[in-house]
Scaffold this motif. Structure first.
Motif, PDB file in Angstrom:
ATOM      1  N   ILE A 178      -9.816  28.320  50.865  1.00 38.48           N
ATOM      2  CA  ILE A 178      -8.747  27.445  50.386  1.00 38.48           C
ATOM      3  C   ILE A 178      -9.379  26.221  49.734  1.00 38.48           C
ATOM      4  N   ASN A 179      -9.060  25.994  48.474  1.00 41.03           N
ATOM      5  CA  ASN A 179      -9.506  24.812  47.753  1.00 41.03           C
ATOM      6  C   ASN A 179      -8.328  23.867  47.546  1.00 41.03           C
ATOM      7  N   LYS A 180      -8.626  22.587  47.447  1.00 44.46           N
ATOM      8  CA  LYS A 180      -7.577  21.600  47.238  1.00 44.46           C
ATOM      9  C   LYS A 180      -6.977  21.748  45.842  1.00 44.46           C
ATOM     10  N   ALA A 181      -5.659  21.618  45.775  1.00 43.54           N
ATOM     11  CA  ALA A 181      -4.994  21.597  44.475  1.00 43.54           C
ATOM     12  C   ALA A 181      -5.190  20.259  43.780  1.00 43.54           C
ATOM     13  N   HIS A 182      -5.496  19.214  44.570  1.00 44.69           N
ATOM     14  CA  HIS A 182      -5.669  17.862  44.034  1.00 44.69           C
ATOM     15  C   HIS A 182      -6.577  17.104  44.993  1.00 44.69           C
ATOM     16  N   ASP A 236      -7.419  19.603  59.013  1.00 47.92           N
ATOM     17  CA  ASP A 236      -7.861  18.482  58.180  1.00 47.92           C
ATOM     18  C   ASP A 236      -8.728  19.006  57.040  1.00 47.92           C
ATOM     19  N   ALA A 237      -8.474  18.479  55.840  1.00 54.37           N
ATOM     20  CA  ALA A 237      -9.157  18.975  54.644  1.00 54.37           C
ATOM     21  C   ALA A 237     -10.356  18.138  54.246  1.00 54.37           C
ATOM     22  N   GLY A 238     -10.598  17.019  54.911  1.00 56.70           N
ATOM     23  CA  GLY A 238     -11.731  16.192  54.551  1.00 56.70           C
ATOM     24  C   GLY A 238     -11.458  15.340  53.326  1.00 56.70           C
ATOM     25  N   VAL A 239     -12.462  14.580  52.908  1.00 59.15           N
ATOM     26  CA  VAL A 239     -12.335  13.649  51.792  1.00 59.15           C
ATOM     27  C   VAL A 239     -12.976  14.263  50.552  1.00 59.15           C
ATOM     28  N   ASN A 243     -14.409  20.185  49.550  1.00 62.42           N
ATOM     29  CA  ASN A 243     -14.383  20.563  50.961  1.00 62.42           C
ATOM     30  C   ASN A 243     -13.473  21.767  51.170  1.00 62.42           C
ATOM     31  N   PRO A 244     -13.875  22.952  50.721  1.00 61.73           N
ATOM     32  CA  PRO A 244     -13.028  24.129  50.939  1.00 61.73           C
ATOM     33  C   PRO A 244     -12.994  24.520  52.410  1.00 61.73           C
ATOM     34  N   VAL A 245     -11.896  25.129  52.810  1.00 66.15           N
ATOM     35  CA  VAL A 245     -11.714  25.621  54.172  1.00 66.15           C
ATOM     36  C   VAL A 245     -11.645  27.142  54.114  1.00 66.15           C
ATOM     37  N   THR A 246     -12.339  27.805  55.024  1.00 58.82           N
ATOM     38  CA  THR A 246     -12.357  29.264  55.068  1.00 58.82           C
ATOM     39  C   THR A 246     -11.625  29.755  56.310  1.00 58.82           C
TER      40      THR A 246
END
Length: 444
Positions: A178-182, A236-239, A243-246
């Motif tokens: 999962i990558n951030k959209a923004h 939490d997605a980090g700053v 910071n992708p989440v798997t």
């Protein structure tokens, strides 16, 4: 938000016709203006009207006769008014395009899922599936599905098993990145809309099916297949934007028709519905119910290797919170709070508290900061860890209502990797909570 656009363009024949019509309008205006200009500067009897300026700045019109230029006066001092020399267009040009703009907001798809309102072309380009219309028919409700080995940056993506909507009976690892959209995204919310997998082994570990989120939680379906509660988690997605989440689903063991569907929504940092940092589960409201993963009073088993926090938003004008164990209508005695010990028999297992002494909690426990029994006489006991087979801040086999005034309202769950032979038949916990107004006497 971004905006989608739909362009509606006329045909070539219509375009040429409109341009020709516009040219006629402009020609007619110029001709009419020229006629008017030739009529200005003349008297009613057709003679030319002359204009002169006196030293005081006044303008005089001399009608009837031509006025000779005085001696010594150069040409150009006497002016003739010929009327307007510019043509003003009326703006009667017909529009060739119709532009429809709409925001890319969330929408309800015809499939019952959550989607994003996009143009049909944009939905296809971004790998989505159109499911119904939105924006008064100008857009489509675009649903995004992702499965093993893929990555996504779309808001409200559904992580599904291979072969969805059919079951999956294979073994191995299924990962989604999962990558951030923004860059302003701070959390991911996971809603387990479907989660039908095999239950844990008798030692309460999920060998047959695990769902690992940053090594924070491991989930299994209870043995009773009729239990279909939606589990919600916050990660939490980090700053920053790197910071992708798997998410990793691991399947093994005997044949089983597994299927899952997890909705993943992205939460901006400055929203009021963002969970507190470090909270895997987050609840709102003055009252509610919280459960450990896999809890069921009849057949669910407490899971091992758990470390996570449960947070409850403190509502306005509330300063404390009370917890009571849920009613148990299945067993002869309540199993609503059974974290440690042999709770398989009919004899109640007493509560254990603290970190020291023979009745301490050093293997599996629930932390409620500075908790004490409601109605306790004398100085209130401030207990953090509670375990055993009874929900009570004191050593007892009788459940009690427990209160805490430590803010924020946060509980911590811990279970180690050893269940058998000391821990048998533990179900986990189910607690009802009610926040207490600041006007109450919260010391008792």
């Amino acid at each position: 938000y971004c905006t989608g656009m739909v362009y509606l363009q006329g045909g070539t024949a219509l375009l040429l016709g409109i341009l020709a019509l516009q040219l006629v309008f402009i020609t007619a205006e110029i001709s009419d203006t020229s006629q008017k200009s030739r009529g200005q500067g003349r008297t009613p009897n057709g003679k030319r009207r002359q204009i002169s300026s006196d030293p005081n700045g006044a303008v005089s019109f001399i009608q009837g006769a031509r006025r000779r230029r005085p001696v010594g006066v150069k040409a150009g001092i006497v002016n003739e008014t010929l009327g307007p020399t510019t043509v003003e267009r009326d703006g009667r040009f017909l529009s060739l395009f119709t532009i429809v703009q709409f925001q890319n907001q969330g929408c309800a798809a015809s499939s019952g899922d959550n989607g994003t309102c996009l143009t049909s072309a944009e939905c296809s380009e971004r790998g989505g599936v159109a499911s119904g219309h939105c924006a008064n028919g100008y857009g489509v409700c675009c649903v995004f599905l992702a499965t093993c080995g893929q990555s996504t940056r779309e808001n409200c993506t559904y992580f599904v098993n291979q072969g969805y909507p059919g079951p999956y009976d294979g073994t191995g690892s299924c990962q989604l990145t999962i990558n951030k959209a923004h860059p302003d995204i701070c959390q991911f919310r996971l809603d387990f809309d479907q989660f039908n997998v095999a239950g844990p082994e008798p030692i309460d570990t999920c060998v047959t099916m695990t769902s690992s989120l940053w090594q924070v939680a491991i989930l299994c379906q209870p043995f009773v297949e009729s239990i279909q509660e939606i589990i919600v988690m916050y990660i939490d997605a980090g700053v920053g934007n790197t910071n992708p989440v798997t998410l990793n689903f691991v399947t093994s063991g005997p044949s089983f028709p597994r299927n899952w569907k997890v909705k993943i929504c992205q939460i901006p940092c400055n929203t009021i519905y963002r969970a507190e940092e470090g909270c895997l589960q987050y609840f709102t409201g003055v009252s509610g119910q919280i459960k450990s993963f896999n809890y069921d009073p009849g057949a669910g088993l407490q899971l091992s290797k758990q470390d996570y926090s449960i947070c409850i938003r403190m509502e306005r004008n509330f300063c404390g919170i009370q917890y009571t164990s849920c009613p148990d209508t299945v067993n002869n005695r309540t199993h609503a709070f059974t974290l440690s010990g042999n709770t398989q028999g009919q004899t109640a297992v007493s509560s254990s508290t603290g970190t020291l002494g023979p009745n301490s909690c050093n293997a599996d426990w629930l932390i409620i900061p500075c908790a004490t029994n409601v109605g306790r006489t004398g100085l209130p006991a401030c207990i953090d860890r509670i375990c055993g087979g009874t929900f009570n801040t004191e050593i007892s086999t009788t459940p009690s209502t427990v209160i805490s005034t430590v803010k924020p309202f946060r509980l911590t769950v811990h279970t180690n990797n050893v269940e058998a032979p000391g821990d048998v038949g533990n179900r986990g916990f189910c607690l009802n909570y009610v926040q207490q107004p600041c006007t109450n006497n919260l010391d008792v």
